[in-house]
Design a protein around this motif. Structure first.
Motif, PDB file in Angstrom:
ATOM      1  N   ARG A 152       0.840  -1.204   0.000  1.00  0.00           N
ATOM      2  CA  ARG A 152       0.000   0.000   0.000  1.00  0.00           C
ATOM      3  C   ARG A 152       0.878   1.257   0.000  1.00  0.00           C
ATOM      4  N   ALA A 153       1.916   1.251   0.858  1.00  0.00           N
ATOM      5  CA  ALA A 153       2.804   2.408   0.923  1.00  0.00           C
ATOM      6  C   ALA A 153       3.529   2.614  -0.407  1.00  0.00           C
ATOM      7  N   ALA A 154       3.943   1.512  -1.042  1.00  0.00           N
ATOM      8  CA  ALA A 154       4.623   1.618  -2.333  1.00  0.00           C
ATOM      9  C   ALA A 154       3.710   2.214  -3.390  1.00  0.00           C
ATOM     10  N   SER A 155       2.462   1.826  -3.365  1.00  0.00           N
ATOM     11  CA  SER A 155       1.516   2.323  -4.373  1.00  0.00           C
ATOM     12  C   SER A 155       1.219   3.804  -4.192  1.00  0.00           C
ATOM     13  N   GLU A 156       1.435   4.324  -2.984  1.00  0.00           N
ATOM     14  CA  GLU A 156       1.137   5.727  -2.700  1.00  0.00           C
ATOM     15  C   GLU A 156       2.398   6.582  -2.560  1.00  0.00           C
ATOM     16  N   LEU A 157       3.548   5.990  -2.841  1.00  0.00           N
ATOM     17  CA  LEU A 157       4.796   6.677  -2.521  1.00  0.00           C
ATOM     18  C   LEU A 157       4.953   7.985  -3.273  1.00  0.00           C
TER      19      LEU A 157
ATOM     20  N   VAL B  35       3.619  11.351   0.931  1.00  0.00           N
ATOM     21  CA  VAL B  35       3.243  11.817   2.275  1.00  0.00           C
ATOM     22  C   VAL B  35       4.436  12.452   2.969  1.00  0.00           C
ATOM     23  N   MET B  36       5.655  12.098   2.538  1.00  0.00           N
ATOM     24  CA  MET B  36       6.860  12.690   3.117  1.00  0.00           C
ATOM     25  C   MET B  36       7.102  14.113   2.620  1.00  0.00           C
ATOM     26  N   GLU B  37       6.342  14.541   1.621  1.00  0.00           N
ATOM     27  CA  GLU B  37       6.567  15.852   1.025  1.00  0.00           C
ATOM     28  C   GLU B  37       5.496  16.871   1.383  1.00  0.00           C
ATOM     29  N   VAL B  38       4.383  16.441   1.940  1.00  0.00           N
ATOM     30  CA  VAL B  38       3.309  17.382   2.256  1.00  0.00           C
ATOM     31  C   VAL B  38       3.587  18.057   3.594  1.00  0.00           C
TER      32      VAL B  38
ATOM     33  N   ASP C 104      -6.106  10.029  12.314  1.00  0.00           N
ATOM     34  CA  ASP C 104      -6.611   8.694  12.007  1.00  0.00           C
ATOM     35  C   ASP C 104      -5.725   7.617  12.623  1.00  0.00           C
ATOM     36  N   ALA C 105      -4.396   7.808  12.554  1.00  0.00           N
ATOM     37  CA  ALA C 105      -3.480   6.838  13.162  1.00  0.00           C
ATOM     38  C   ALA C 105      -3.717   6.754  14.663  1.00  0.00           C
ATOM     39  N   GLU C 106      -3.885   7.906  15.315  1.00  0.00           N
ATOM     40  CA  GLU C 106      -4.142   7.897  16.757  1.00  0.00           C
ATOM     41  C   GLU C 106      -5.481   7.239  17.077  1.00  0.00           C
TER      42      GLU C 106
ATOM     43  N   PHE D 185       6.394  10.165   7.772  1.00  0.00           N
ATOM     44  CA  PHE D 185       6.256   8.871   7.092  1.00  0.00           C
ATOM     45  C   PHE D 185       6.012   7.762   8.107  1.00  0.00           C
ATOM     46  N   ALA D 186       6.662   7.839   9.261  1.00  0.00           N
ATOM     47  CA  ALA D 186       6.471   6.829  10.298  1.00  0.00           C
ATOM     48  C   ALA D 186       5.052   6.876  10.860  1.00  0.00           C
ATOM     49  N   VAL D 187       4.512   8.066  11.030  1.00  0.00           N
ATOM     50  CA  VAL D 187       3.132   8.196  11.523  1.00  0.00           C
ATOM     51  C   VAL D 187       2.150   7.635  10.501  1.00  0.00           C
ATOM     52  N   TYR D 188       2.383   7.940   9.250  1.00  0.00           N
ATOM     53  CA  TYR D 188       1.551   7.390   8.167  1.00  0.00           C
ATOM     54  C   TYR D 188       1.569   5.866   8.172  1.00  0.00           C
ATOM     55  N   LEU D 189       2.771   5.274   8.299  1.00  0.00           N
ATOM     56  CA  LEU D 189       2.871   3.810   8.320  1.00  0.00           C
ATOM     57  C   LEU D 189       2.232   3.222   9.571  1.00  0.00           C
TER      58      LEU D 189
END
Length: 384
Positions: free
Chosen positions: A45-50, A60-63, A76-78, A266-270
């Protein structure tokens, strides 16, 4: 979509070697203690959205971490973490940097004044490091139980130690990654209980209400290294010493929703992807059943053999980290080389312990443990 103004022309780009499907390696069973194997659906999933996350045309690392899209991602992660752990009201969840090791110092900074007493249970190298950091923070450290005499192969029995009445908290490490030692119960304490759950967080259900503070590095069951999650009871906030750095001050980070500075986005997203994967996999009840079955399979193979041995007291064996030795240590290198060739990687034990160690966190499927057991059986057949 238009090319960015400063994007290089095709001819200016760094040439990369062509890769055919035959060159792509098959994924191995990775028994690393951390950073650990991650769930394949999460990686895919992460690869498809990288390069295009949420239709933004960016990673997500650039926003911006303060933009509404990432703020929603972190929320959402929390929320997912709160659901799967059933975190009660009255607790704050913090996403911090520096891994769990930064919390060794942050905990006394936040929960004590200089000269106060704290209590620790010493069951291995990680609790010993936490003790050393606490002593550097000008507190009186009482080691209520010390398992060093057993070479850290045991946990203290309930009722075998006393927590000083004046202790501001009792700290313990539920699972010692290096020695493969795990508490089979939650210690009793009149003082707030503080626990380093780095190696066992999200591996089974947990009664968070028993704790004043839980912390964990992400790199075992929650994502990549660099992120630490702190779950702290609200009545323990606001006690930090004036000298506490702002990024280690739990109250200040809670007030800023963990965004006092730029968070590890990126870690929070994962972490969010992994918590949803756990939910879709049946939650912590199902995760615990799978993890118990994996550990039982591996320990059964070890105990049923005269060729392999596990040094840990049976009641204190870890579900997550299983160390074992060979009857003939001269075969260690050959065992590891054969395992590597068979796609069973990172089985070498910690340098302070030796032998082998299989870390079987959430993302390790039972098929990986079966493959390891089959390899161990065949190796014993040919070498015993």
């Amino acid at each position: 979509m238009a090319r960015a103004p400063n994007a290089p022309q095709q001819a200016d780009r760094i040439a990369a070697p062509a890769i055919s499907r035959e060159d792509v390696p098959v994924r191995v069973y990775n028994f690393s203690a951390g950073p650990a194997q991650m769930p394949l659906p999460v990686l895919e999933r992460a690869a498809s959205e990288l390069t295009d996350w949420a239709g933004s045309g960016m990673s997500v690392m650039e926003v911006s971490h303060r933009g509404k899209d990432f703020v929603a991602c972190a929320a959402d992660a929390e929320a997912a973490l709160r659901r799967i752990l059933a975190i009660p009201e009255g607790y704050r969840v913090l996403f911090l940097q520096g891994g769990a090791s930064a919390q060794f110092a942050a905990i006394p900074m936040n929960l004590t004044a200089s000269g106060e007493t704290v209590a620790y249970l010493n069951t291995g190298q990680w609790s010993a490091k936490a003790i050393a950091e606490a002593r550097a923070q000008e507190v009186e450290v009482v080691v209520a139980a010390d398992e060093a005499d057993s070479a850290y192969t045991t946990t203290p029995a309930p009722g075998s130690y006393e927590v000083p009445a004046e202790a501001r908290y009792l700290h313990y490490t539920p699972n010692e990654t290096i020695g493969g030692v795990e508490f089979p119960e939650i210690p009793q304490s009149h003082a707030p209980l503080v626990a380093d759950f780095s190696s066992s967080i999200l591996s089974r259900p947990l009664d968070v209400s028993r704790f004043g503070l839980i912390y964990a590095g992400a790199q075992k069951n929650m994502g990549p290294s660099g992120l630490a999650v702190v779950i702290v009871r609200e009545d323990l906030l606001g006690r930090a010493r004036p000298s506490t750095p702002s990024v280690l001050d739990y109250a200040r980070m809670a007030k800023a929703d963990s965004m006092l500075n730029t968070p590890p986005t990126f870690a929070v997203y994962l972490l969010g992807l992994i918590t949803h994967w756990i939910e879709e996999s049946g939650g912590l009840e199902a995760m615990g059943q799978r993890n118990q079955a994996k550990a039982a399979l591996l320990y059964q193979a070890i105990d049923g053999s005269d060729f392999y041995a596990n040094p840990v007291q049976e009641r204190s064996r870890s579900w997550m980290n299983v160390p074992f030795t060979l009857a003939d240590p001269s075969l260690d290198s050959e065992f590891l080389a054969g395992a590597q060739a068979a796609g069973l990687t990172n089985l070498k034990g910690h340098r302070s312990v030796g032998g082998m160690r299989a870390s079987i966190y959430n993302a390790m499927p039972i098929e990986g443990v079966r493959a390891l057991v089959d390899y161990m059986t065949e190796f014993e057949r040919t070498k015993a």
